[in-house]
Enzyme design. Structure first.
Site, PDB file in Angstrom:
ATOM      1  CB  SER A   6     102.027   1.114  60.710  1.00  0.00           C
ATOM      2  OG  SER A   6     102.070   0.241  61.817  1.00  0.00           O
ATOM      3  CG  HIS A  31      97.550   1.048  61.338  1.00  0.00           C
ATOM      4  ND1 HIS A  31      96.245   0.699  61.073  1.00  0.00           N
ATOM      5  CD2 HIS A  31      98.218  -0.119  61.517  1.00  0.00           C
ATOM      6  CE1 HIS A  31      96.127  -0.628  61.106  1.00  0.00           C
ATOM      7  NE2 HIS A  31      97.305  -1.142  61.386  1.00  0.00           N
ATOM      8  CG  ASP A  33      99.991  -2.646  63.529  1.00  0.00           C
ATOM      9  OD1 ASP A  33      98.920  -3.045  63.045  1.00  0.00           O
ATOM     10  OD2 ASP A  33     100.857  -2.049  62.880  1.00  0.00           O
ATOM     11  CG  MET A  35     101.006  -7.107  67.244  1.00  0.00           C
ATOM     12  SD  MET A  35     102.607  -7.282  66.458  1.00  0.00           S
ATOM     13  CE  MET A  35     102.265  -6.497  64.893  1.00  0.00           C
ATOM     14  CG  HIS A  64      95.230  -4.019  62.975  1.00  0.00           C
ATOM     15  ND1 HIS A  64      96.240  -4.344  62.097  1.00  0.00           N
ATOM     16  CD2 HIS A  64      94.436  -5.119  63.046  1.00  0.00           C
ATOM     17  CE1 HIS A  64      96.075  -5.582  61.672  1.00  0.00           C
ATOM     18  NE2 HIS A  64      94.992  -6.076  62.236  1.00  0.00           N
ATOM     19  CG  MET A  66      96.820  -8.033  64.499  1.00  0.00           C
ATOM     20  SD  MET A  66      98.391  -7.422  63.871  1.00  0.00           S
ATOM     21  CE  MET A  66      98.343  -5.770  64.514  1.00  0.00           C
ATOM     22  CG  MET A 135      95.550  -8.484  57.927  1.00  0.00           C
ATOM     23  SD  MET A 135      96.294  -6.934  58.504  1.00  0.00           S
ATOM     24  CE  MET A 135      98.046  -7.341  58.512  1.00  0.00           C
ATOM     25  CG  PHE A 141     107.145 -10.048  63.038  1.00  0.00           C
ATOM     26  CD1 PHE A 141     107.915  -9.763  64.157  1.00  0.00           C
ATOM     27  CD2 PHE A 141     106.463 -11.260  62.984  1.00  0.00           C
ATOM     28  CE1 PHE A 141     108.028 -10.684  65.197  1.00  0.00           C
ATOM     29  CE2 PHE A 141     106.571 -12.191  64.017  1.00  0.00           C
ATOM     30  CZ  PHE A 141     107.357 -11.900  65.138  1.00  0.00           C
ATOM     31  CG  ASP A 173      98.188  -3.313  58.147  1.00  0.00           C
ATOM     32  OD1 ASP A 173      99.375  -3.015  57.999  1.00  0.00           O
ATOM     33  OD2 ASP A 173      97.664  -3.520  59.268  1.00  0.00           O
TER      34      ASP A 173
HETATM   35  C1  DX5 Z   1     101.543  -6.185  60.495  1.00  0.00           C
HETATM   36  C2  DX5 Z   1     100.873  -4.905  60.959  1.00  0.00           C
HETATM   37  C3  DX5 Z   1     101.143  -3.755  60.081  1.00  0.00           C
HETATM   38  C4  DX5 Z   1     102.578  -3.311  60.026  1.00  0.00           C
HETATM   39  C5  DX5 Z   1     102.882  -2.959  58.608  1.00  0.00           C
HETATM   40  O1  DX5 Z   1     101.375  -7.145  61.464  1.00  0.00           O
HETATM   41  O2  DX5 Z   1      99.462  -5.098  61.035  1.00  0.00           O
HETATM   42  O3  DX5 Z   1     100.301  -2.640  60.379  1.00  0.00           O
HETATM   43  O4  DX5 Z   1     102.859  -2.198  60.842  1.00  0.00           O
HETATM   44  O5  DX5 Z   1     104.221  -2.728  58.483  1.00  0.00           O
HETATM   45  P1  DX5 Z   1     104.956  -2.649  57.061  1.00  0.00           P
HETATM   46  O6  DX5 Z   1     104.331  -1.493  56.315  1.00  0.00           O
HETATM   47  O7  DX5 Z   1     106.383  -2.403  57.440  1.00  0.00           O
HETATM   48  O8  DX5 Z   1     104.716  -3.941  56.360  1.00  0.00           O
HETATM   49 ZN    ZN Z   2      98.037  -3.178  61.258  1.00  0.00          ZN
END
Ligand code: DX5
Ligand code: ZN
Length: 223
Positions: A6, A31, A33, A35, A64, A66, A135, A141, A173
């Protein structure tokens, strides 16, 4: 097995370099993320970052979302180079049109389920998706601890997949390291997103190879 480092755990000052490092690691997917500061209490990056990393990662960019209003972002992300996109089941009535929209952009469709959300919320969509994202932390985070209570959801998803004769991937994830990845692989997960446990390693290739080997072995030991 798919291992997906990620980018959230990468060096934000060097996205292109970090994507190239992920490419050299042999990871199947990268991946990303997204946000928006509303759906989750944090802001990460947008389509422009996907456009910047695109030439540096030769395989699948797994986006992904969010976000509270992903409908305004799907096309920009597709144009920027996303290969597949995942939206959240918590968006309720918006989910069906979002899945259609992703499909109409020619991309595989993913649906994510947050830890407090019952996995049954995703059941009506299973025949329409290519990937179910369970999840294993509350999103927002990187670096959080894996929530053990999410493992039965992976087991349930794998049972439904078998029962219904479907072939969607099961992605996990959040808090994924070698130990929790093995636990999820035994429960039926086949796609592993990992930020901190991979990107923070000096030898990313070694870490990816190890997680892949361990999860492949564990998948032969299904619960
Ligand atoms: C969390 C994200 C994850 C994140 C995972 O909100 O969706 O993809 O990057 O990070 P780690 O592996 O550090 O928990
Ligand atoms: Zn993610």
């Amino acid at each position: 097995m798919v291992i997906a480092p990620s980018l959230l755990a990468a060096d934000f000052g060097r996205f292109a370099h970090e994507a190239a490092r992920a490419d050299r690691s042999g990871a199947e997917w990268l991946h990303l993320d997204i946000m928006d500061g509303h759906f989750v209490p944090n802001i990460s990056f947008g389509p422009e970052v996907v456009r910047v990393v695109r030439p540096h990662f030769s395989r699948v960019l797994d986006v992904h979302l969010m976000c509270g209003k992903p409908e305004i972002l799907l096309e920009p992300f597709a144009k920027a180079g996303a290969d597949r996109m995942t939206v959240h089941v918590e968006l309720g009535a918006q989910v069906t049109p979002l899945l259609w929209k992703i499909r109409s952009l020619g991309k595989p469709v993913g649906l994510a389920v947050n830890p407090p959300t019952n996995i049954a919320e995703a059941k009506p969509y299973l025949a329409e998706i290519d990937l179910l994202l369970v999840m294993t932390v509350n999103p927002g985070f990187g670096g959080q601890a894996f929530i053990e209570e999410c493992v039965p959801k992976v087991l349930q998803a794998a049972a439904w997949r078998k029962e219904l004769g479907l072939d969607f991937r099961i992605e996990v994830d959040g808090g994924i390291n070698n130990e929790t990845a093995v636990e999820c692989a035994r429960a039926g997960a086949d796609t592993f997103v990992s930020g901190t446990a991979l990107f923070k390693k000096h030898n990313l290739r070694g870490a990816v190879d190890k997680m892949r080997a361990l999860t492949m072995k564990a998948s032969g030991e299904l619960l």
